[in-house]
Write a protein that holds these residues in place. Structure first.
Motif, short mmCIF file in Angstrom:
data_model
loop_
_atom_site.label_atom_id
_atom_site.label_comp_id
_atom_site.label_asym_id
_atom_site.label_seq_id
_atom_site.Cartn_x
_atom_site.Cartn_y
_atom_site.Cartn_z
N LEU A 268 11.01 -5.91 -7.10
CA LEU A 268 11.75 -4.79 -7.68
C LEU A 268 12.43 -4.03 -6.54
O LEU A 268 11.76 -3.54 -5.62
CB LEU A 268 10.80 -3.88 -8.46
N PRO A 269 13.79 -3.93 -6.57
CA PRO A 269 14.53 -3.42 -5.42
C PRO A 269 14.25 -1.96 -5.08
O PRO A 269 14.37 -1.57 -3.93
CB PRO A 269 16.00 -3.62 -5.82
N GLU A 270 13.91 -1.16 -6.08
CA GLU A 270 13.77 0.28 -5.82
C GLU A 270 12.36 0.66 -5.36
O GLU A 270 12.09 1.83 -5.11
CB GLU A 270 14.20 1.09 -7.06
N PHE A 271 11.49 -0.33 -5.24
CA PHE A 271 10.11 -0.06 -4.81
C PHE A 271 9.84 -0.67 -3.45
O PHE A 271 10.46 -1.65 -3.05
CB PHE A 271 9.12 -0.61 -5.84
N SER A 272 8.88 -0.08 -2.73
CA SER A 272 8.50 -0.61 -1.42
C SER A 272 7.72 -1.91 -1.60
O SER A 272 7.29 -2.25 -2.71
CB SER A 272 7.62 0.40 -0.69
N ALA A 273 7.53 -2.62 -0.48
CA ALA A 273 6.73 -3.84 -0.49
C ALA A 273 5.34 -3.55 -1.04
O ALA A 273 4.83 -4.28 -1.91
CB ALA A 273 6.64 -4.42 0.92
N LEU A 274 4.73 -2.47 -0.55
CA LEU A 274 3.38 -2.11 -1.00
C LEU A 274 3.36 -1.87 -2.52
O LEU A 274 2.49 -2.38 -3.23
CB LEU A 274 2.88 -0.86 -0.27
N GLU A 275 4.33 -1.09 -3.00
CA GLU A 275 4.38 -0.77 -4.43
C GLU A 275 4.60 -2.03 -5.27
O GLU A 275 4.03 -2.18 -6.35
CB GLU A 275 5.49 0.25 -4.71
N ASN A 276 5.42 -2.95 -4.76
CA ASN A 276 5.63 -4.21 -5.47
C ASN A 276 4.33 -4.98 -5.63
O ASN A 276 4.08 -5.58 -6.67
CB ASN A 276 6.68 -5.06 -4.75
N VAL A 277 3.50 -4.98 -4.59
CA VAL A 277 2.24 -5.73 -4.66
C VAL A 277 1.19 -4.97 -5.49
O VAL A 277 0.30 -5.56 -6.08
CB VAL A 277 1.72 -6.04 -3.23
N ALA B 166 -5.66 -0.24 -5.88
CA ALA B 166 -4.52 -1.18 -5.88
C ALA B 166 -3.80 -1.14 -4.54
O ALA B 166 -3.42 -2.18 -4.00
CB ALA B 166 -3.58 -0.84 -7.03
N ALA B 167 -3.63 0.06 -3.98
CA ALA B 167 -2.92 0.20 -2.71
C ALA B 167 -3.71 -0.45 -1.57
O ALA B 167 -3.14 -1.11 -0.70
CB ALA B 167 -2.68 1.67 -2.41
N GLU B 168 -5.01 -0.28 -1.61
CA GLU B 168 -5.86 -0.85 -0.57
C GLU B 168 -5.78 -2.38 -0.58
O GLU B 168 -5.61 -3.02 0.45
CB GLU B 168 -7.30 -0.39 -0.78
N ARG B 169 -5.90 -2.94 -1.79
CA ARG B 169 -5.82 -4.39 -1.90
C ARG B 169 -4.43 -4.90 -1.52
O ARG B 169 -4.28 -5.92 -0.86
CB ARG B 169 -6.18 -4.84 -3.32
N GLN C 242 -4.10 -5.00 2.19
CA GLN C 242 -4.87 -6.12 2.72
C GLN C 242 -4.10 -7.43 2.58
O GLN C 242 -4.05 -8.25 3.50
CB GLN C 242 -6.20 -6.27 1.96
N LEU C 243 -3.50 -7.62 1.40
CA LEU C 243 -2.76 -8.86 1.14
C LEU C 243 -1.51 -8.94 2.02
O LEU C 243 -1.18 -10.00 2.55
CB LEU C 243 -2.38 -8.97 -0.33
N LEU C 244 -0.82 -7.81 2.19
CA LEU C 244 0.36 -7.79 3.06
C LEU C 244 -0.05 -8.07 4.51
O LEU C 244 0.63 -8.81 5.23
CB LEU C 244 1.09 -6.45 2.96
N ARG D 5 2.20 -10.46 -3.90
CA ARG D 5 2.24 -9.93 -5.27
C ARG D 5 1.68 -10.95 -6.27
O ARG D 5 0.96 -10.58 -7.20
CB ARG D 5 3.68 -9.56 -5.66
N ALA D 6 2.01 -12.22 -6.06
CA ALA D 6 1.58 -13.26 -7.00
C ALA D 6 0.05 -13.37 -7.07
O ALA D 6 -0.49 -13.77 -8.10
CB ALA D 6 2.20 -14.60 -6.63
N VAL D 7 -0.62 -13.06 -5.97
CA VAL D 7 -2.08 -13.23 -5.96
C VAL D 7 -2.81 -11.88 -6.09
O VAL D 7 -4.03 -11.83 -5.97
CB VAL D 7 -2.56 -13.97 -4.69
N ALA D 8 -2.05 -10.80 -6.34
CA ALA D 8 -2.63 -9.45 -6.36
C ALA D 8 -3.77 -9.32 -7.37
O ALA D 8 -4.75 -8.62 -7.13
CB ALA D 8 -1.55 -8.41 -6.64
N ASN D 9 -3.64 -9.99 -8.51
CA ASN D 9 -4.69 -9.89 -9.53
C ASN D 9 -5.73 -11.01 -9.41
O ASN D 9 -6.44 -11.28 -10.37
CB ASN D 9 -4.06 -9.91 -10.93
#
Ligand code: ADP
Ligand code: ADP
Length: 224
Positions: A97-106, A120-123, A126-128, A156-160
Motif C-alpha cells: 500500500l503506497p501511502e503506508f510505511s514498510a512497517l505499517e504494510n507488514v 503487530a508492530a513488534e512482529r 522482527q520480520l523486516l 508481509r506475506a508471512v506476518a500471520n
C-alpha cells in the motif's frame, strides 16, 4: 500428511472459439517445511495453479486440501478466513500500500486479524529485520528499491504465520544479483519458520536451490 494437497484438480477457461484447459486432473502434495519450485513457460498456468492452491479461485473439479481439511465445500467467507490466516502470497510486483510505511504494510494483515498494534508492530519489525530491511521500516514503498520492496512484501506475506507461502515469480522483476540476495532471505525465513512454500520462477539458479522442482504439462503437475 502433506500441508497442501491438490487432488484431481481441473481448471479451464471458456474462450469465444475454444476451451482452454489449464489444469486437468492435476495432483500435487506439498510436505511440511518443503520448498518446491514451479517452473513452466509463460501461459502454462502457473498463476492459475497458485491461485487455485491459495483459494483465490475455485477449481472446476477436484479439491484443495489444506492441512487435512477439504476446502471445496467451504463457503466464500470460510475460504477468505483461511486465506488470511493460513496462506501467504507474494507476487512479482510487491502490491504494497503506497501511502503506508514498510512497517505499517507488514502490520496490516495482523491488524485485520485483530492483533493489538503494539504486538503487530513488534512482529513486523522482527520480520523486516529478518529480511534485512529493518532500517527501512519507516519508509514508504516508493522510497525503497525493487529488492527492498520485495523483502517487505515477503515479510508481509508471512506476518500471520501462514501454513503455506505461495509465490508467483517473487524475484522476476529484479536483476539476477538482487534476485539471488532476496531469494536467500526468503529461503532463510522459510527454513527458520518451518514454512512450506511453492514458488513459481523462471530462474533455474533459484529453482535448483529448492528441495524439488515441478512443472505443468498437459494440465498435470509433474516432477522436473
Ligand atoms: P502463467 O502464470 O504460467 O503465465 P496463467 O495461469 O496466468 O499462466 O495463464 C494460463 C492461461 O490461461 C493463459 O493462456 C492465460 O491467457 C489464460 N487465462 C488466465 N486467466 C484467465 C481468465 N481469467 N480467463 C481466460 N483465460 C485466462
Ligand atoms: P517470460 O516468459 O515472461 O518472458 P522471462 O524468463 O523472460 O519470462 O523473465 C521474466 C522476468 O524474470 C523478467 O522480468 C526477467 O528480467 C526476469 N528474469 C529472468 N531471468 C532472470 C534471472 N536469472 N535472474 C533474475 N531475473 C530474471
Amino acid at each position: 500428511g502433506p500441508i497442501l494437497q491438490l487432488t484431481g484438480v481441473g481448471r479451464r477457461y471458456n474462450e469465444i472459439d475454444r476451451e482452454l484447459v489449464i489444469l486437468n486432473d492435476a495432483n500435487f502434495a506439498l510436505g511440511k517445511g518443503e520448498m518446491v519450485a514451479l517452473v513452466a513457460p509463460s501461459g502454462a498456468g502457473k498463476s492459475t495453479l497458485l491461485h487455485t492452491a491459495g483459494l483465490l479461485e475455485r477449481p472446476d473439479s477436484g479439491d484443495v486440501i489444506l492441512s487435512g481439511r477439504s476446502c471445496g465445500t467451504l463457503s466464500d467467507e470460510e475460504r477468505t478466513a483461511i486465506r488470511r490466516n493460513d496462506i501467504g502470497f507474494v507476487y512479482q510486483f510487491h502490491h504494497l500500500l503506497p501511502e503506508f510505511s514498510a512497517l505499517e504494510n507488514v502490520m496490516m494483515p495482523q491488524m485485520i486479524r485483530g492483533m493489538k498494534p503494539g504486538i503487530a508492530a513488534e512482529r513486523a519489525q522482527q520480520l523486516l529485520d529478518y529480511m534485512k530491511v529493518g532500517a527501512r521500516a519507516s519508509h514508504r514503498p516508493s522510497e525503497l528499491s525493487g529488492g527492498e520492496q520485495q523483502r517487505v512484501a515477503i515479510a508481509r506475506a508471512v506476518a500471520n504465520a501462514p501454513l503455506v507461502l505461495l509465490a508467483d515469480e517473487p524475484t522476476g522483476n529484479l536483476d539476477p544479483v538482487t534476485s539471488s540476495y532476496v531469494f536467500e532471505a526468503l529461503e532463510a525465513l522459510v527454513r527458520q519458520s518451518g514454512l512450506s512454500a511453492m514458488i513459481a520462477t523462471h530462474n533455474f539458479d533459484l529453482a535448483r536451490r529448492m528441495d524439488r522442482r515441478v512443472t505443468l504439462k498437459d494440465g498435470k503437475i509433474t516432477d522436473l
